[in-house]
Design a protein around this motif. Structure first.
Motif, PDB file in Angstrom:
ATOM      1  N   TYR A 498       4.538   5.394   6.319  1.00 35.64           N
ATOM      2  CA  TYR A 498       3.272   5.889   6.317  1.00 35.64           C
ATOM      3  C   TYR A 498       2.382   5.489   7.506  1.00 35.64           C
ATOM      4  O   TYR A 498       2.427   4.403   7.773  1.00 35.64           O
ATOM      5  CB  TYR A 498       2.385   5.233   5.150  1.00 35.64           C
ATOM      6  N   GLN A 499       1.753   6.312   8.049  1.00 31.75           N
ATOM      7  CA  GLN A 499       1.066   6.107   9.422  1.00 31.75           C
ATOM      8  C   GLN A 499      -0.315   5.911   9.209  1.00 31.75           C
ATOM      9  O   GLN A 499      -0.982   6.390   8.454  1.00 31.75           O
ATOM     10  CB  GLN A 499       1.543   7.606  10.305  1.00 31.75           C
ATOM     11  N   THR A 500      -0.944   4.920  10.136  1.00 30.23           N
ATOM     12  CA  THR A 500      -2.423   4.779  10.190  1.00 30.23           C
ATOM     13  C   THR A 500      -2.885   5.366  11.479  1.00 30.23           C
ATOM     14  O   THR A 500      -2.152   4.864  12.658  1.00 30.23           O
ATOM     15  CB  THR A 500      -2.288   3.436   9.897  1.00 30.23           C
ATOM     16  N   LYS A 535      -2.315   2.987  -1.280  1.00 30.01           N
ATOM     17  CA  LYS A 535      -2.687   4.323  -1.726  1.00 30.01           C
ATOM     18  C   LYS A 535      -1.357   5.300  -1.563  1.00 30.01           C
ATOM     19  O   LYS A 535      -1.441   6.553  -2.023  1.00 30.01           O
ATOM     20  CB  LYS A 535      -3.754   4.697  -0.948  1.00 30.01           C
ATOM     21  N   LYS A 536      -0.551   4.798  -0.766  1.00 27.67           N
ATOM     22  CA  LYS A 536       0.974   5.573  -0.399  1.00 27.67           C
ATOM     23  C   LYS A 536       0.442   7.161  -0.082  1.00 27.67           C
ATOM     24  O   LYS A 536       1.083   8.107  -0.369  1.00 27.67           O
ATOM     25  CB  LYS A 536       1.768   5.736  -1.786  1.00 27.67           C
ATOM     26  N   MET A 537      -0.323   7.035   0.949  1.00 25.99           N
ATOM     27  CA  MET A 537      -0.875   8.353   1.612  1.00 25.99           C
ATOM     28  C   MET A 537       0.028   8.740   2.874  1.00 25.99           C
ATOM     29  O   MET A 537       0.565   7.491   3.577  1.00 25.99           O
ATOM     30  CB  MET A 537      -2.097   8.488   2.163  1.00 25.99           C
ATOM     31  N   ALA A 538       0.383   9.690   3.194  1.00 25.81           N
ATOM     32  CA  ALA A 538       1.208  10.161   4.315  1.00 25.81           C
ATOM     33  C   ALA A 538       0.686   9.724   5.797  1.00 25.81           C
ATOM     34  O   ALA A 538       1.256   9.169   6.595  1.00 25.81           O
ATOM     35  CB  ALA A 538       1.616  11.567   4.370  1.00 25.81           C
ATOM     36  N   GLU A 539      -0.720   9.672   5.779  1.00 24.37           N
ATOM     37  CA  GLU A 539      -1.351   9.304   6.608  1.00 24.37           C
ATOM     38  C   GLU A 539      -2.726   8.405   6.328  1.00 24.37           C
ATOM     39  O   GLU A 539      -3.308   9.353   5.695  1.00 24.37           O
ATOM     40  CB  GLU A 539      -1.797  10.451   7.875  1.00 24.37           C
TER      41      GLU A 539
END
Length: 637
Positions: A498-500, A535-539
């Motif tokens: 997951y990218q921040t 939250k396991k979002m892609a970004e």
């Protein structure tokens, strides 16, 4: 013989004179001792201002107090009497206004309801149909009951029908005029041939219904040029008037009475027997008429206020206050004033004796010295020293100012050293935690044998270690901290799928402001690990905003860190806020650590706010006083 006599008389003479000499010597010694003891005291009197100032201040302060005491005690009786007269007159005027308002309301209601078409239409000749007649009477009674309920404080409404010769009431069964208790009132009204008539207990002493109630009677229809259809009666119980005066307090012997023009009592607060009270009111009315009906008069030892209403009822209001009540009040005032002024005289005398010496001229120099010390100017010195206690005080103030200046300097050095030690201790909690997380990331790539990423990661790691572990400066530019955080996020993006993304919005020239080293990294770490990753979002996105808030009072610089992670509910936010208010440092290395370092650097006026973002996530806002923010010169400045 002469010689013998001489020899015999000499010892006698010596014996007689020795006690006198001894007494003179004793007196001399006592005088010398007293003189030795009193010499310092008389010396003090000759060189000090004390006695002179005592005499002057006693004359200036105590004599006016004594005069004021005498004047206050003398005029208290007349003042109380004049005030009571004025208040008594105001009381009577207020009661008269209430009565006039009630009577005006009587007249308005009678005229209003005598013109109502529904009442007029009901007063017609009897119908041949029994059912229609019953319905008509029922409707009229319903109108009267509704009107009585709406008006509220009247005793009842009655209507006399000239067509049927019946009396219909809001609270009684219909009856013929012959058998009605209202017959004397209705017959008198019909004999007057007017539009309205007011009746109270004085007009018909023998009519029972007038002994407890007052009636206002109106013609239906009200205008005399129209044919008479009936009569409307509105009654009010005299207890309504009693309620209007019963809460008036005029002492244990004072009273307020409401009378008819003939002197019959409608309501009273007097505690006398009825016969004695009637005799009292008759004598007051007689005296009032003899004097030409003034607003106030004296009856024996009482002050009486009398006023007559200007409405159709012409009732009279009497308020009587016996002199015993006035004397009691005046005595209380005299006693209170006397005690109070005696206390003032005593306190004033003691104050003059205790502090009079402080008014000497050198005290002005000491005052200037104290004012300077109060304002923080410890360089000021007393230059003129009087040969008395004020001079000694000036020397002590000079010594105290020097000592305070030395203590402040030592305290400032101690506080500076303490602040540096606390900052180092707080920072030392962050370094091991950060190194552990970073080495764990390197270990993961080593297990995957991803040497390119290991090379990149090691390069960034070395750069981060160089920044975080250098101790030559505990404060850095904001831009340096942002670059460090960007490298940190790059390391995290290499570790997780997951990218921040970091979005920095910095107002110029605040990119050069000085902040604690590693002051943002724990906030970014919390946002990633406790907000974005769960939250396991892609970004994920982190927003860093730094700007000035000039409209605040006082002006402030705002630092905001916001993420779009899972956030916290209100209960968790409240627990975190309480945790931040505690002074203990503990073992935590997150937000609490950053907040303590911010307070150490920017002072106790700094504030922190936590709030949930509407779209999800957490917003952390630091409000730093603008006067504590400094721009730091460095590699980016």
């Amino acid at each position: 013989m002469p010689v013998n006599r001489y020899l015999r008389t000499v010892p006698c003479t010596i014996i007689e004179k020795s006690p006198r000499i001894a007494r003179k010597a004793s007196i001399t010694r006592v005088t010398d001792v007293i003189g030795t003891m009193m010499s310092p005291f008389f010396g003090f009197l000759t060189r000090s201002f004390y006695i002179k100032m005592i005499l002057v201040m006693l004359a200036v302060s105590l004599i006016p107090l004594i005069v004021l005491s005498y004047i206050s005690v003398t005029v208290s009786s007349s003042t109380v009497e004049s005030q009571v007269n004025r208040l008594n007159a105001q009381l009577v005027n207020q009661v008269v206004d209430r009565i006039e308002l009630t009577m005006s309301r009587f007249r308005e209601l009678s005229e209003q309801y005598s013109r109502i078409s529904s009442i007029q239409s009901a007063l017609v000749s009897p119908s041949s149909q029994y059912y229609e007649e019953v319905v008509r009477k029922k409707d009229l009674i319903a109108v009267l009951s509704t009107a009585s309920a709406v008006i509220g404080n009247v005793e009842g409404l009655q209507v006399y029908s000239a067509a049927t010769d019946e009396v219909l009431s809001s609270d009684e069964a219909p009856s013929t005029l012959e058998g009605s208790k209202f017959r004397p009132l209705i017959e008198e009204f019909l004999s007057k041939c007017g539009s309205s008539l007011f009746l109270d207990k004085s007009t018909h002493p023998n009519v029972p219904i007038l002994q407890n109630s007052t009636y206002y009677i109106a013609r239906i229809p009200f205008d005399t040029f129209e044919d008479l259809r009936g009569v409307l009666l509105i009654s009010m119980n005299n207890t309504q008037f009693q309620r209007q005066i019963e809460n008036i307090q005029l002492g244990s012997l004072g009273s307020v009475s409401l009378l008819t023009p003939s002197g019959v009592t409608i309501a009273t607060t007097s505690k006398l027997e009825r016969s004695r009270d009637d005799a009292r009111t008759r004598s007051i009315l007689s005296r009032w008429a003899e004097l030409g009906k003034p607003n106030q008069l004296e009856m024996g030892t009482s002050i009486v206020s009398v006023k007559q209403t200007k409405t159709f009822d012409s009732w009279i209001v009497i308020s009587e206050i016996p002199s015993q009540e006035l004397t009691r009040s005046a005595e209380i005032i005299r006693r209170t004033v006397t005690y109070f002024l005696i206390a003032l005289v005593t306190i004033g005398g003691l104050s003059v004796i205790g502090f009079g010496y402080q008014l000497y001229r050198p005290l002005q120099a000491v005052k200037r010295q104290v004012d300077a010390i109060k304002k923080g100017n410890f360089e000021a010195r007393v230059t003129h020293f009087a040969p008395n206690e004020i001079g000694d005080l000036g020397r002590m103030l000079n010594t105290m100012a020097v000592r305070i200046q030395e203590l402040l300097s030592e305290q400032q050095e101690s506080e500076d050293m303490k602040r540096k030690l606390e900052i180092r201790a707080l920072q030392s909690q962050i370094n091991p935690h950060f190194m552990y997380n970073t080495l764990n990331t390197i270990r993961m790539f080593a297990m995957l044998k991803d040497y390119d990423n290991i090379n990149t990661l090691m390069g960034k790691f070395v750069s981060l270690l160089r920044y975080s572990m250098e101790n030559y400066d505990q404060h850095v530019q904001l831009q340096q901290e942002i670059e460090y955080v960007q490298d940190y996020i790059a390391l995290l993006n290499m570790r997780y799928k997951y990218q921040t993304q970091l979005h920095a919005e910095i107002e110029a020239p605040l990119e050069r402001m000085s902040i604690p080293k590693l002051g943002l990294q724990p906030l970014i770490e919390n946002a990633v690990f406790h907000g974005i990753l769960p939250k396991k979002m892609a970004e994920g996105h982190i927003y860093l905003r730094v700007y000035s808030h000039e409209s605040a009072e006082p002006a402030a610089v705002i630092i905001e860190v916001e993420d779009n992670g899972v956030g916290l509910d209100e209960e968790q936010l409240e627990k975190l806020r309480i945790h931040l208010q505690q002074e203990q440092i503990g073992d935590n290395i997150g937000l609490k650590n950053v907040w303590l370092r911010m307070k150490l650097m920017f002072g106790k006026e700094a504030q922190v706010q936590l709030s949930a973002v509407a779209s999800g996530g957490l917003l952390i806002r630091f409000m730093l006083p603008a006067d504590t923010v400094r721009l730091k010169e460095g590699p980016h400045g």
